[in-house]
Structures are given as structure tokens and as C-alpha cells.
Design an enzyme around this catalytic site. Structure first.
Site, short mmCIF file in Angstrom:
data_model
loop_
_atom_site.label_atom_id
_atom_site.label_comp_id
_atom_site.label_asym_id
_atom_site.label_seq_id
_atom_site.Cartn_x
_atom_site.Cartn_y
_atom_site.Cartn_z
N LYS A 76 -60.59 -55.44 150.80
CA LYS A 76 -60.48 -55.92 149.41
C LYS A 76 -61.69 -56.80 149.14
O LYS A 76 -61.74 -57.96 149.56
CB LYS A 76 -59.18 -56.72 149.27
CG LYS A 76 -58.58 -56.75 147.86
CD LYS A 76 -59.48 -57.30 146.80
CE LYS A 76 -59.44 -58.81 146.68
NZ LYS A 76 -60.35 -59.32 145.64
N THR A 116 -60.72 -72.44 151.34
CA THR A 116 -59.62 -73.02 152.11
C THR A 116 -58.30 -72.84 151.36
O THR A 116 -57.26 -72.56 151.98
CB THR A 116 -59.92 -74.52 152.37
OG1 THR A 116 -61.17 -74.59 153.09
CG2 THR A 116 -58.84 -75.18 153.21
N ALA A 117 -58.34 -72.96 150.04
CA ALA A 117 -57.11 -72.84 149.25
C ALA A 117 -56.50 -71.44 149.41
O ALA A 117 -55.29 -71.30 149.62
CB ALA A 117 -57.40 -73.12 147.78
N GLU A 135 -62.01 -67.63 158.11
CA GLU A 135 -63.31 -68.29 158.06
C GLU A 135 -63.41 -68.90 156.68
O GLU A 135 -63.66 -68.21 155.70
CB GLU A 135 -64.39 -67.22 158.32
CG GLU A 135 -65.63 -67.78 158.94
CD GLU A 135 -66.64 -68.13 157.89
OE1 GLU A 135 -66.53 -69.24 157.32
OE2 GLU A 135 -67.52 -67.30 157.63
N CYS A 186 -71.45 -70.35 153.79
CA CYS A 186 -70.36 -71.19 154.33
C CYS A 186 -70.89 -72.18 155.35
O CYS A 186 -70.55 -73.35 155.31
CB CYS A 186 -69.25 -70.32 154.90
SG CYS A 186 -69.81 -68.99 155.93
N GLU A 222 -67.68 -79.61 149.11
CA GLU A 222 -68.62 -78.53 149.39
C GLU A 222 -69.30 -78.11 148.08
O GLU A 222 -68.62 -77.64 147.16
CB GLU A 222 -67.85 -77.35 149.99
CG GLU A 222 -68.73 -76.20 150.37
CD GLU A 222 -67.93 -75.00 150.87
OE1 GLU A 222 -66.83 -74.74 150.36
OE2 GLU A 222 -68.44 -74.31 151.77
#
Ligand code: NDP
Length: 478
Positions: free
Chosen positions: A180, A233-234, A253, A287, A385
Site C-alpha cells: 500500500k 509514529t502516530a 520504522e 527519517c 521532527e
């Protein structure tokens, strides 16, 4: 910063892949060129029903794919890597337009070359069964076999490379894979999959471009045994919650906020170029980029001015212009985050050394390289970030404080220490991160395991560990 100049004309083959993967006339979703904001194509939009069908086909195709054995799968994956090489320029140009990254520098051509290299490494890395006990009474061997169907959910920053990182090991181990892609970069990912599918058997590798709901269904699908996820992260947290339903194994990741610590005694001019690319590779949208730099007071101004001088030499603009090495932000959301963080830093006393405001003369989503000096922990540009071409530079006097600062956030993907190698290694062992680089930042290698700690996720990619992570163990005892 450079002005936009005429870009090279597309060659006749450039749109072949695009035409192969895009939605039929009048259907799908418009995808814009990140630099010019012109429509470059239409992405197909798939539904949860389409996703379910793809998983069903992947499940049916999996046993035959696993039965082929490692040797045959490796041979096919090596051919698939050759197919990437054969389409490298088309892929790089489509990637450059959709993602925004320039063809040159550590960008689009580099990414496509990395895809072929990583796929070859996945194809050829040996993974032998291990004899774990053989004491005369017990003989136990640890084997690895396929999980079944793997779901791969990817981001928009390194869409091709990360897709290969997710699918190469999975295919090698005998899994079938459903991908996806991010809604921001579906066309280049579908083009890559179409190139790989010139070689692979039907239904072994399927792309399902859709929205977050399609991703959520893939991650929680009862027939998916492993999810490879790279993104925020969410979203990673939602995937963990979803895995309570299907017990899918996860490799996550997630975002990071990598710290770099420059020790006293480091040579500012000697490290400036590597510091720059550690922070600004892919125009900062990486990242494991260097996102906050802690510099010892004794060399602080020298590091700031050396970085400013390197930044002044780096041309930004349309990615198809051969001279550029920095591009736009990929999307409006990310552009807004970067703009907000710079404004907040300025309001909190940050000194803008270079950049500091959008560059509309280059295009809607361009933000120049921005160095923000004299900021401290607690200011949003340090604590959040930024995922863009901005680097906050924090002054420290005691290395203990710099270590505390580096470790104080709830993420830990990478970190770096700059200066004397022995001193730097001592500091490295005290940093909470999945990787600590010494005198560089962000370089990855297909045989060196890569993964984060804390909110940056869990699970390892690359090398032998990466193969194991897309397998289930089988212990033969006796
Ligand atoms: P997201 O986490 O939102 O998206 C990553 C992928 O997850 C996309 O394919 C997305 O699909 C998909 N997705 C969205 N919702 C779900 C869900 N509920 N279940 C499963 N999959 C889902 O990241 P963004 O692209 O929105 O970027 C946001 C932030 O994430 C950035 O600002 C950056 O901080 C970080 N990021 C980190 C990256 C990294 O390499 N670690 C890469 C990119 C971003 P869709 O695109 O359709 O929403």
C-alpha cells in the site's frame, strides 16, 4: 541558491511506465509534480474490497512461491534487479517529478540505484539453519520459513527504496506481498512494482494504491501475518493496536529526531560537508537525517559558518534540472510544518543564519536550506521532527549535557558523534538510538541491520536480521 533553469526534454520512453500504471482517462486521482505543481498523471484509487481481493490472491499464490526454494527465488529477484537497472532512468525521472527530489546528488538516480543494490543483497544474503544445541542428548536446529502474506505500507520520502527494503527480504523468504503506497507518491511505487512484475509470477507482488483506510485494512487483515511499516509514529501506534486482532508480526520504522554531537577538537571545515548531507539529504525529508545538532561552545561559531558556506554552494530547484541537488518539500502539509517551526524558532530567539522564509520564486513548495543558531532544548524546532531543510544548532559546554539532551526525547532512530574516533565511540555507547554513526550521519548498508528504539519503532531491516524478520522460526528438536 540557484534560479530555475530549463529542464531537459523528456525522452520518448519516459512516459511508458507512467502510462502502464496510471488510471484510465477520466478516472483516478490527480498527482502533481512536486516542483511545478503540474498534473503528471492520475493514480488509480483502490478500495478495501480491492485490497481484500489482492490479499486473497496473494494467499493463494504463496505456497507455490515458497515451494520454488531459495535458489530459484534468488535467481528471479536478481533478474528483477536487472529489470530495475533497465528502467532506471524512467523510474528516476518519474520519482523526481512525483517526489520532488532532484535526479542528481544523493537523490532520485541514487535511490533507484539503491533499489537494485538492495534487491541483489536480499537475493543473495545466505541464511542457513543453525544448530543451537548438540550436546549428545539434544540436537536442536533453528530453521526459518515464510510467514505467508506480508503487508508493506510505505511513506512518500524515499518511496522506492523503502518499498524495496520492505518487499525484497519478504519475497526472498517465500512470502507473497501486498503493497500500500503513500497517497503522495503512488505512481512511482506502482511503476517500480510493474517493473518487478515483468519478472515475478502473478500475484506474488501486488500494489493496492488507496487511502489510510486501505492501509489500516491491510495491517489488520486476518490473512496478513507480517506488516512492514515505515511512516509516522502516530500511524505506527494504530498499526500496533490493529495487530491485536490478527497477531501480525510488525516491523515499525517510525519517525525520529536524530541528534548529532560535535565534540571539542573536531575540525569544523573538515566535517561540514558530511554534516550538511547528514541533515539535508533528500532536502531534509529523511527519517534518519540529522535533525538537531549539538556543538561544543569552543567551535560553535566555526561549525555554524562552515555549514553556512557549504549550504551556499548547493543548488535548489526543479529536480529534472541536472544541476540541482536540493528540491521542494513533497507536500503542502510538510511545507506548513517547516514554515511553522522556523517562525516559532525565530520568535523564541533563534538566529537565522541562512534561509528562514519560503522561496516562492522557485515554486510553491520550495523552502531554502535554513540554519537556526542559538536555539535551546524546549524550542519546537529542536523538540519536534521538522522533516525538511532546517537544522537547529544548539550550543553546549559540557558533553554530559549534550548526551542528556540527545537522549531526552521519546524517539531514537539514529544519532551521530563527531570528533576523535575513540572519544566519539565512548559517547556513542551512551546514546539511545538504533544506530550511532561516528563522523557521518545516516549512511545505510544492505548488510548492517537498521531499526529504531523508543518511539522510532522496533524490528530490524537489512542483512541476515532483515531476512529473519520476515520469517517464522521452526525448531526441529531430535
Ligand atoms: P503516515 O504515517 O500518515 O503515512 C505512512 C503510510 O501509512 C502511508 O502509506 C499512509 O497512507 C498509511 N496510513 C495512514 N493511515 C494508516 C492507518 N491507519 N493504518 C495503516 N496505514 C496507514 O505518514 P505521513 O506520510 O502522513 O507523514 C507524516 C509524518 O510522518 C511526517 O511528517 C514525518 O514526521 C513522518 N514520516 C516518517 C517517515 C520515515 O521514513 N520514518 C516517512 C514519512 C513520514 P496515506 O498516504 O494514504 O495516508
Amino acid at each position: 541558491m540557484s534560479e530555475v533553469t530549463t529542464v531537459s526534454a523528456p525522452d520518448a520512453d519516459e512516459f511508458t511506465l507512467l502510462h502502464r500504471v496510471q488510471a484510465p482517462e477520466g478516472e483516478g486521482r490527480e498527482i502533481l509534480d512536486a516542483a511545478t505543481r503540474e498534473v503528471i498523471g492520475r493514480a488509480p484509487v483502490r478500495t478495501i474490497t480491492d485490497l481484500d481481493e489482492a490479499v486473497t490472491r496473494a494467499k493463494a499464490a504463496q505456497p507455490a512461491w515458497e515451494e520454488r526454494g531459495h535458489e530459484e527465488r534468488s535467481a528471479l529477484l536478481l533478474k528483477a534487479a536487472d529489470a530495475i537497472d533497465a528502467h532506471a532512468e524512467e523510474l528516476a525521472r518519474l520519482l523526481s517529478r512525483e517526489q520532488g527530489k532532484p535526479l542528481n546528488g544523493p537523490n532520485a538516480r541514487f535511490e533507484v540505484g539503491g533499489c537494485a543494490a538492495w534487491l541483489r543483497a536480499s537475493a543473495t544474503t545466505p541464511l542457513q539453519p543453525e544448530v543451537v544445541v548438540d550436546d549428545g542428548e539434544t540436537h536442536a536446529e533453528l530453521h526459518y520459513r515464510a510467514v505467508g502474506v506480508v503487508g508493506a505500507i510505505g511513506p512518500w520520502n524515499w518511496p522506492l527504496m523503502i518499498t524495496i527494503w520492505q518487499i525484497g527480504p519478504a519475497l526472498r523468504m517465500g512470502n507473497t506481498v501486498v503493497v500500500k503506497p503513500s497517497e503522495n507518491t503512488p505512481l512511482s511505487v506502482l511503476a517500480l512494482l510493474s517493473v518487478l512484475n515483468e519478472v515475478l509470477p502473478a500475484d506474488v507482488l501486488t500494489g493496492v494504491p488507496g487511502d489510510g483506510a486501505v492501509g489500516a485494512r491491510l495491517a489488520s487483515h486476518p490473512d496478513v501475518g507480517k506488516v512492514m511499516f515505515t511512516g509516522s509514529t502516530a500511524t505506527g501506534r494504530k498499526i500496533v493496536e490493529g495487530s491485536a486482532g490478527n497477531f501480525a508480526r510488525l516491523t515499525l520504522e517510525l519517525g525520529g529526531n536524530d541528534a548529532g554531537i560535535v565534540l571539542p577538537g573536531a575540525d569544523p571545515r573538515a566535517i561540514a560537508q558530511d554534516l550538511f548531507w547528514g541533515a539535508f539529504i533528500n532536502t531534509g525529508q529523511t527519517c534518519a537525517a540529522l535533525k538537531r545538532l549539538y556543538v561544543h561552545d569552543s567551535i560553535y561559531e566555526d561549525v555554524v559558518s562552515a555549514l553556512r558556506d557549504v549550504a551556499a554552494e548547493m543548488p535548489m530547484g526543479n529536480g529534472l534540472d541536472e544541476k540541482n541537488v536540493l528540491g521542494p518539500l513533497q507536500n503542502q502539509q510538510q511545507f506548513d510544518i517547516v514554515s511553522r517551526l522556523v517562525e516559532e524558532a525565530r520568535a523564541n530567539g533563534g538566529r537565522i543564519v541562512t534561509g528562514g522564509a519560503p522561496a516562492p520564486e522557485l515554486g510553491e513548495l520550495f523552502y531554502p536550506v535554513t540554519l537556526v543558531a542559538d536555539v535551546t532544548d524546549g524550542v519546537a524546532i529542536v523538540d519536534e521532527e521538522q522533516f525538511g531543510p532546517v537544522l537547529p544548532i544548539v550550543r553546549y559546554t559540557d558533553v554530559e549535557d549534550a548526551i542528556t539532551s540527545a537522549n531526552r526525547l521519546d524517539v531514537g532512530l539514529g544519532a551521530s558523534v563527531w570528533g576523535d574516533r575513540d572519544e566519539a565511540r565512548k559517547v556513542a555507547f551512551r546514546l539511545q538510538a538504533g544506530t550511532v554513526w561516528i563522523n557521518s550521519h545516516g549512511g545505510v548498508h544492505p548488510m548492517a541491520p537498521f531499526g529504531g528504539v523508543k518511539g522510532s519503532g522496533y524490528g530490524l531491516e537489512f542483512g541476515v536480521e532483515g531476512l529473519k524478520s520476515v520469517a517464522v522460526p521452526l525448531v526441529i528438536n531430535g
